[in-house]
Design an enzyme around this catalytic site. Sequence first.
Site, PDB file in Angstrom:
ATOM      1  N   SER A  11      23.678  15.971  55.734  1.00 42.59           N
ATOM      2  CA  SER A  11      22.931  14.797  56.189  1.00 42.59           C
ATOM      3  C   SER A  11      23.876  13.706  56.668  1.00 42.59           C
ATOM      4  O   SER A  11      24.681  13.180  55.900  1.00 42.59           O
ATOM      5  CB  SER A  11      22.053  14.262  55.065  1.00 42.59           C
ATOM      6  OG  SER A  11      21.438  13.049  55.467  1.00 42.59           O
ATOM      7  N   HIS A  36      21.822  17.435  59.848  1.00 35.32           N
ATOM      8  CA  HIS A  36      20.558  16.800  59.502  1.00 35.32           C
ATOM      9  C   HIS A  36      20.614  15.311  59.837  1.00 35.32           C
ATOM     10  O   HIS A  36      21.523  14.600  59.405  1.00 35.32           O
ATOM     11  CB  HIS A  36      20.272  16.991  58.006  1.00 35.32           C
ATOM     12  CG  HIS A  36      18.903  16.590  57.580  1.00 35.32           C
ATOM     13  ND1 HIS A  36      17.810  17.410  57.740  1.00 35.32           N
ATOM     14  CD2 HIS A  36      18.439  15.456  56.999  1.00 35.32           C
ATOM     15  CE1 HIS A  36      16.735  16.809  57.257  1.00 35.32           C
ATOM     16  NE2 HIS A  36      17.088  15.612  56.817  1.00 35.32           N
ATOM     17  N   ASP A  38      18.483  11.824  59.633  1.00 39.43           N
ATOM     18  CA  ASP A  38      17.358  11.108  59.041  1.00 39.43           C
ATOM     19  C   ASP A  38      17.085   9.828  59.824  1.00 39.43           C
ATOM     20  O   ASP A  38      17.892   8.891  59.795  1.00 39.43           O
ATOM     21  CB  ASP A  38      17.667  10.739  57.583  1.00 39.43           C
ATOM     22  CG  ASP A  38      17.665  11.955  56.670  1.00 39.43           C
ATOM     23  OD1 ASP A  38      16.668  12.699  56.678  1.00 39.43           O
ATOM     24  OD2 ASP A  38      18.656  12.155  55.949  1.00 39.43           O
ATOM     25  N   MET A  40      14.830   6.595  60.135  1.00 36.15           N
ATOM     26  CA  MET A  40      13.939   5.762  59.306  1.00 36.15           C
ATOM     27  C   MET A  40      13.574   4.487  60.054  1.00 36.15           C
ATOM     28  O   MET A  40      14.427   3.892  60.729  1.00 36.15           O
ATOM     29  CB  MET A  40      14.620   5.396  57.994  1.00 36.15           C
ATOM     30  CG  MET A  40      15.146   6.569  57.208  1.00 36.15           C
ATOM     31  SD  MET A  40      15.989   6.016  55.698  1.00 36.15           S
ATOM     32  CE  MET A  40      16.728   7.539  55.148  1.00 36.15           C
ATOM     33  N   HIS A  69      14.972  14.716  61.368  1.00 42.53           N
ATOM     34  CA  HIS A  69      13.934  14.432  60.377  1.00 42.53           C
ATOM     35  C   HIS A  69      13.438  13.000  60.565  1.00 42.53           C
ATOM     36  O   HIS A  69      14.158  12.047  60.286  1.00 42.53           O
ATOM     37  CB  HIS A  69      14.526  14.631  58.974  1.00 42.53           C
ATOM     38  CG  HIS A  69      13.620  14.254  57.855  1.00 42.53           C
ATOM     39  ND1 HIS A  69      14.075  13.978  56.584  1.00 42.53           N
ATOM     40  CD2 HIS A  69      12.265  14.089  57.805  1.00 42.53           C
ATOM     41  CE1 HIS A  69      13.051  13.675  55.811  1.00 42.53           C
ATOM     42  NE2 HIS A  69      11.950  13.724  56.529  1.00 42.53           N
ATOM     43  N   MET A  71      11.357   9.996  59.458  1.00 39.46           N
ATOM     44  CA  MET A  71      10.652   9.295  58.386  1.00 39.46           C
ATOM     45  C   MET A  71      10.083   8.022  59.006  1.00 39.46           C
ATOM     46  O   MET A  71      10.484   6.907  58.683  1.00 39.46           O
ATOM     47  CB  MET A  71      11.603   8.956  57.238  1.00 39.46           C
ATOM     48  CG  MET A  71      12.336  10.148  56.662  1.00 39.46           C
ATOM     49  SD  MET A  71      13.336   9.663  55.227  1.00 39.46           S
ATOM     50  CE  MET A  71      14.570  10.941  55.241  1.00 39.46           C
ATOM     51  N   MET A 140      10.797  17.031  50.105  1.00 44.54           N
ATOM     52  CA  MET A 140      11.627  15.926  49.637  1.00 44.54           C
ATOM     53  C   MET A 140      11.742  16.016  48.124  1.00 44.54           C
ATOM     54  O   MET A 140      10.741  16.023  47.406  1.00 44.54           O
ATOM     55  CB  MET A 140      11.016  14.585  50.035  1.00 44.54           C
ATOM     56  CG  MET A 140      11.007  14.312  51.532  1.00 44.54           C
ATOM     57  SD  MET A 140      12.653  14.359  52.284  1.00 44.54           S
ATOM     58  CE  MET A 140      13.509  13.066  51.360  1.00 44.54           C
ATOM     59  N   GLY A 145      13.880   7.471  51.884  1.00 42.15           N
ATOM     60  CA  GLY A 145      14.260   6.114  52.246  1.00 42.15           C
ATOM     61  C   GLY A 145      15.694   5.770  51.932  1.00 42.15           C
ATOM     62  O   GLY A 145      16.315   4.991  52.646  1.00 42.15           O
ATOM     63  N   PHE A 146      16.255   6.372  50.879  1.00 39.21           N
ATOM     64  CA  PHE A 146      17.619   6.037  50.484  1.00 39.21           C
ATOM     65  C   PHE A 146      18.355   7.293  50.017  1.00 39.21           C
ATOM     66  O   PHE A 146      17.759   8.154  49.375  1.00 39.21           O
ATOM     67  CB  PHE A 146      17.634   5.006  49.353  1.00 39.21           C
ATOM     68  CG  PHE A 146      16.995   3.694  49.723  1.00 39.21           C
ATOM     69  CD1 PHE A 146      17.729   2.707  50.364  1.00 39.21           C
ATOM     70  CD2 PHE A 146      15.652   3.452  49.438  1.00 39.21           C
ATOM     71  CE1 PHE A 146      17.136   1.502  50.714  1.00 39.21           C
ATOM     72  CE2 PHE A 146      15.059   2.251  49.790  1.00 39.21           C
ATOM     73  CZ  PHE A 146      15.805   1.267  50.437  1.00 39.21           C
ATOM     74  N   GLY A 147      19.645   7.352  50.297  1.00 33.04           N
ATOM     75  CA  GLY A 147      20.468   8.445  49.804  1.00 33.04           C
ATOM     76  C   GLY A 147      20.911   8.186  48.378  1.00 33.04           C
ATOM     77  O   GLY A 147      20.789   7.082  47.845  1.00 33.04           O
ATOM     78  N   ASP A 178      15.618  18.402  50.607  1.00 30.86           N
ATOM     79  CA  ASP A 178      16.480  17.250  50.860  1.00 30.86           C
ATOM     80  C   ASP A 178      16.348  16.253  49.716  1.00 30.86           C
ATOM     81  O   ASP A 178      15.237  15.821  49.397  1.00 30.86           O
ATOM     82  CB  ASP A 178      16.064  16.589  52.181  1.00 30.86           C
ATOM     83  CG  ASP A 178      16.939  15.409  52.562  1.00 30.86           C
ATOM     84  OD1 ASP A 178      17.938  15.147  51.875  1.00 30.86           O
ATOM     85  OD2 ASP A 178      16.616  14.754  53.580  1.00 30.86           O
ATOM     86  N   GLY A 179      17.496  15.911  49.109  1.00 31.34           N
ATOM     87  CA  GLY A 179      17.505  14.882  48.068  1.00 31.34           C
ATOM     88  C   GLY A 179      18.122  15.366  46.777  1.00 31.34           C
ATOM     89  O   GLY A 179      17.606  16.293  46.150  1.00 31.34           O
TER      90      GLY A 179
END
Length: 224
Positions: A11, A36, A38, A40, A69, A71, A140, A145-147, A178-179
């Site tokens: 990511s 990946h 992200d 947002m 991805h 979001m 998820m 929203g946050f790593g 992811d996560g």
Amino acid sequence: MEAKKTLVSPSLLAANFIDLRSDIDMINRSEADWLHLDVMDGVFVPNISFGFPVLEAVARQCTKPLDVHYMIVHPEQYIRQTARLGAMMMNVHYEACTHLHRTVEEIHAAGMKAGVTLNPATPVCVLEDIIGDVDMVLLMSVNPGFGGQKFIENTIGKVKRLRKLINDTGSHALIEVDGGVQGETAPRLVAAGVDVLVSGSYVFKSADPYRTIRELKLLGANRI
């Protein structure tokens, strides 16, 4: 039958944005399968990451397939723009798409693979009528929203339920998670049926990212 290696999609959210070229070059040279991305918007999730100027710059530099991805609200508005990047996969949230089947069809028509993402509280049963049409489902394992968040343990059981749904319906969809994917959670996810591991901090903050990516890929080496 050939053993099936796990796909790894690092990511970019965890990369060093001061020296992004170096991190992308590392991904290019590594055994990572995808990159990946992200995206947002600060509306669907409580954070803002990056937009098309960054995506376009990354697409010019990265030689790996782009796993995008979204979001965001109204991801269907950006299908053509995403296709112009040369993205391999466009992933949209079930929770953000009122007309999900139409969006999946439009992603395919634009020449990309279509992924659907589920938030932690969204059950896999909502995919029963679309699972045969999608190329991948992203679960998820943290709230988006946050790593750097803690892995949600219920994800293991959720992966197993999704794997059963895929097998029972004859779908060819991949399972991506992811996560909180790291050394302790990754083997359990692969054992539960995950095909693609998204990992941010665990890869980019590693003392040896190349080795970390290789080790994640080898987790599926004994799976047929």
